[in-house]
Every structure is written in C-alpha cells, then in structure tokens.
Design a protein around this motif. Structure first.
Motif, PDB file in Angstrom:
ATOM      1  N   ASP A 192       6.461  -3.196  -5.629  1.00 50.77           N
ATOM      2  CA  ASP A 192       7.532  -2.683  -4.762  1.00 50.77           C
ATOM      3  C   ASP A 192       8.036  -3.763  -3.816  1.00 50.77           C
ATOM      4  OD1 ASP A 192       7.308  -0.224  -5.968  1.00 50.77           O
ATOM      5  OD2 ASP A 192       6.136   0.690  -4.343  1.00 50.77           O
ATOM      6  N   SER A 193       7.110  -4.535  -3.278  1.00 48.15           N
ATOM      7  CA  SER A 193       7.484  -5.597  -2.347  1.00 48.15           C
ATOM      8  C   SER A 193       8.323  -6.669  -3.042  1.00 48.15           C
ATOM      9  CB  SER A 193       6.222  -6.223  -1.752  1.00 48.15           C
ATOM     10  OG  SER A 193       6.547  -7.302  -0.931  1.00 48.15           O
ATOM     11  N   ILE A 194       7.918  -7.035  -4.256  1.00 50.38           N
ATOM     12  CA  ILE A 194       8.664  -8.042  -5.019  1.00 50.38           C
ATOM     13  C   ILE A 194      10.061  -7.520  -5.349  1.00 50.38           C
ATOM     14  CG2 ILE A 194       8.772  -9.256  -7.239  1.00 50.38           C
ATOM     15  CD1 ILE A 194       5.661  -9.379  -7.082  1.00 50.38           C
ATOM     16  N   LEU A 195      10.146  -6.260  -5.779  1.00 56.10           N
ATOM     17  CA  LEU A 195      11.455  -5.672  -6.098  1.00 56.10           C
ATOM     18  C   LEU A 195      12.355  -5.640  -4.870  1.00 56.10           C
ATOM     19  CD1 LEU A 195      10.419  -2.747  -8.463  1.00 56.10           C
ATOM     20  CD2 LEU A 195      11.658  -4.831  -9.071  1.00 56.10           C
ATOM     21  N   GLU A 196      11.794  -5.328  -3.720  1.00 53.63           N
ATOM     22  CA  GLU A 196      12.578  -5.292  -2.485  1.00 53.63           C
ATOM     23  C   GLU A 196      13.128  -6.675  -2.146  1.00 53.63           C
ATOM     24  OE1 GLU A 196      11.858  -4.372   2.250  1.00 53.63           O
ATOM     25  OE2 GLU A 196      10.487  -3.522   0.776  1.00 53.63           O
ATOM     26  N   VAL A 222     -11.043   0.956  -7.568  1.00 47.57           N
ATOM     27  CA  VAL A 222     -10.367   2.079  -6.908  1.00 47.57           C
ATOM     28  C   VAL A 222      -9.027   1.645  -6.342  1.00 47.57           C
ATOM     29  CG1 VAL A 222     -10.513   3.617  -4.909  1.00 47.57           C
ATOM     30  CG2 VAL A 222     -12.490   3.335  -6.397  1.00 47.57           C
ATOM     31  N   TRP A 223      -8.969   0.472  -5.723  1.00 48.28           N
ATOM     32  CA  TRP A 223      -7.764   0.016  -5.026  1.00 48.28           C
ATOM     33  C   TRP A 223      -6.767  -0.718  -5.909  1.00 48.28           C
ATOM     34  CZ3 TRP A 223     -10.777  -2.469  -0.409  1.00 48.28           C
ATOM     35  CH2 TRP A 223     -11.243  -1.455   0.425  1.00 48.28           C
ATOM     36  N   PHE A 224      -7.160  -1.129  -7.088  1.00 56.80           N
ATOM     37  CA  PHE A 224      -6.328  -2.007  -7.909  1.00 56.80           C
ATOM     38  C   PHE A 224      -4.941  -1.435  -8.179  1.00 56.80           C
ATOM     39  CE2 PHE A 224      -4.764  -3.629 -11.958  1.00 56.80           C
ATOM     40  CZ  PHE A 224      -4.772  -4.990 -11.694  1.00 56.80           C
ATOM     41  N   ASP A 225      -4.873  -0.210  -8.677  1.00 56.60           N
ATOM     42  CA  ASP A 225      -3.576   0.378  -9.034  1.00 56.60           C
ATOM     43  C   ASP A 225      -2.633   0.466  -7.838  1.00 56.60           C
ATOM     44  OD1 ASP A 225      -4.288   0.624 -11.684  1.00 56.60           O
ATOM     45  OD2 ASP A 225      -5.027   2.677 -11.448  1.00 56.60           O
ATOM     46  N   SER A 226      -3.158   0.896  -6.698  1.00 60.23           N
ATOM     47  CA  SER A 226      -2.288   1.018  -5.523  1.00 60.23           C
ATOM     48  C   SER A 226      -1.849  -0.360  -5.017  1.00 60.23           C
ATOM     49  CB  SER A 226      -2.980   1.805  -4.421  1.00 60.23           C
ATOM     50  OG  SER A 226      -4.123   1.121  -3.959  1.00 60.23           O
ATOM     51  N   LEU A 227      -2.729  -1.346  -5.095  1.00 58.66           N
ATOM     52  CA  LEU A 227      -2.350  -2.699  -4.660  1.00 58.66           C
ATOM     53  C   LEU A 227      -1.292  -3.310  -5.574  1.00 58.66           C
ATOM     54  CD1 LEU A 227      -5.823  -4.166  -3.636  1.00 58.66           C
ATOM     55  CD2 LEU A 227      -3.967  -3.442  -2.132  1.00 58.66           C
ATOM     56  N   VAL A 228      -1.412  -3.083  -6.876  1.00 61.74           N
ATOM     57  CA  VAL A 228      -0.420  -3.595  -7.814  1.00 61.74           C
ATOM     58  C   VAL A 228       0.921  -2.911  -7.580  1.00 61.74           C
ATOM     59  CG1 VAL A 228       0.240  -3.676 -10.256  1.00 61.74           C
ATOM     60  CG2 VAL A 228      -2.065  -4.318  -9.575  1.00 61.74           C
ATOM     61  N   ALA A 229       0.905  -1.602  -7.376  1.00 65.98           N
ATOM     62  CA  ALA A 229       2.154  -0.875  -7.128  1.00 65.98           C
ATOM     63  C   ALA A 229       2.814  -1.352  -5.841  1.00 65.98           C
ATOM     64  CB  ALA A 229       1.875   0.625  -7.057  1.00 65.98           C
ATOM     65  N   GLU A 230       2.034  -1.566  -4.805  1.00 65.51           N
ATOM     66  CA  GLU A 230       2.576  -2.046  -3.540  1.00 65.51           C
ATOM     67  C   GLU A 230       3.166  -3.449  -3.686  1.00 65.51           C
ATOM     68  OE1 GLU A 230       0.949  -3.013   0.943  1.00 65.51           O
ATOM     69  OE2 GLU A 230      -0.085  -1.514  -0.262  1.00 65.51           O
ATOM     70  N   ALA A 231       2.478  -4.319  -4.408  1.00 65.32           N
ATOM     71  CA  ALA A 231       2.984  -5.675  -4.624  1.00 65.32           C
ATOM     72  C   ALA A 231       4.275  -5.646  -5.436  1.00 65.32           C
ATOM     73  CB  ALA A 231       1.926  -6.528  -5.331  1.00 65.32           C
TER      74      ALA A 231
END
Length: 81
Positions: free
Chosen positions: A65-69, A54-63
């Motif tokens: 975004d953080s890397i891009l920032e 359930v959490w995988f997609d949101s955790l990958v997207a958050e990571a």
C-alpha cells in the motif's frame, strides 16, 4: 515470561557498552558471553519465527500500500508538470 527475561538479559549486556570499559575482555569471558548469547538466541528463535509468520501478511500488505501510494503521487506530479 521467557521473552521478558531474554529482553532484560540482552539489555543488561548492552548497558555496559555505553560507558568506559574498566575490565578487559579475556578470551574466556568472550567465549562465555558468546555461549550465553547463543543459548538465548536459540530459546527465542521459535517465538520470533512464529511472530514473523503471524505478521508477514499484514506487513507485506502495508508495504505494498505504501509503495502504491508513493507511485501514485509520483505519477500525479509528473502529469501535473
């Protein structure tokens, strides 16, 4: 309910590790602890796996975004030098 019981049980196993151990751990006690822990892990595994799915997609997207920032800030600091 099972999850709450498992967390409380794990907490009870960890708490004695914080103080001085008065009773030596025998081989039989170690095997009992290992057996109970293995059973609890096997009970929790399906629930934990479903939470990961359930959490995988949101955790990958958050990571991502953080890397891009971070990379954007690095580029800006290099350009500004």
């Amino acid at each position: 309910m099972r999850v709450l019981f498992s967390i409380l049980f794990a907490g009870l196993l960890v708490l004695p590790a914080c103080g001085k151990r008065e009773v030596p751990i025998t081989g039989d006690l170690r095997r009992t602890i290992d057996t109970v822990a293995a059973r609890q892990i096997n009970l929790l595994r399906p629930e934990l796996d479903s939470l990961c799915r359930v959490w995988f997609d949101s955790l990958v997207a958050e990571a991502a975004d953080s890397i891009l920032e971070v990379r954007t800030l690095e580029r800006q600091s290099l350009i500004g030098q």
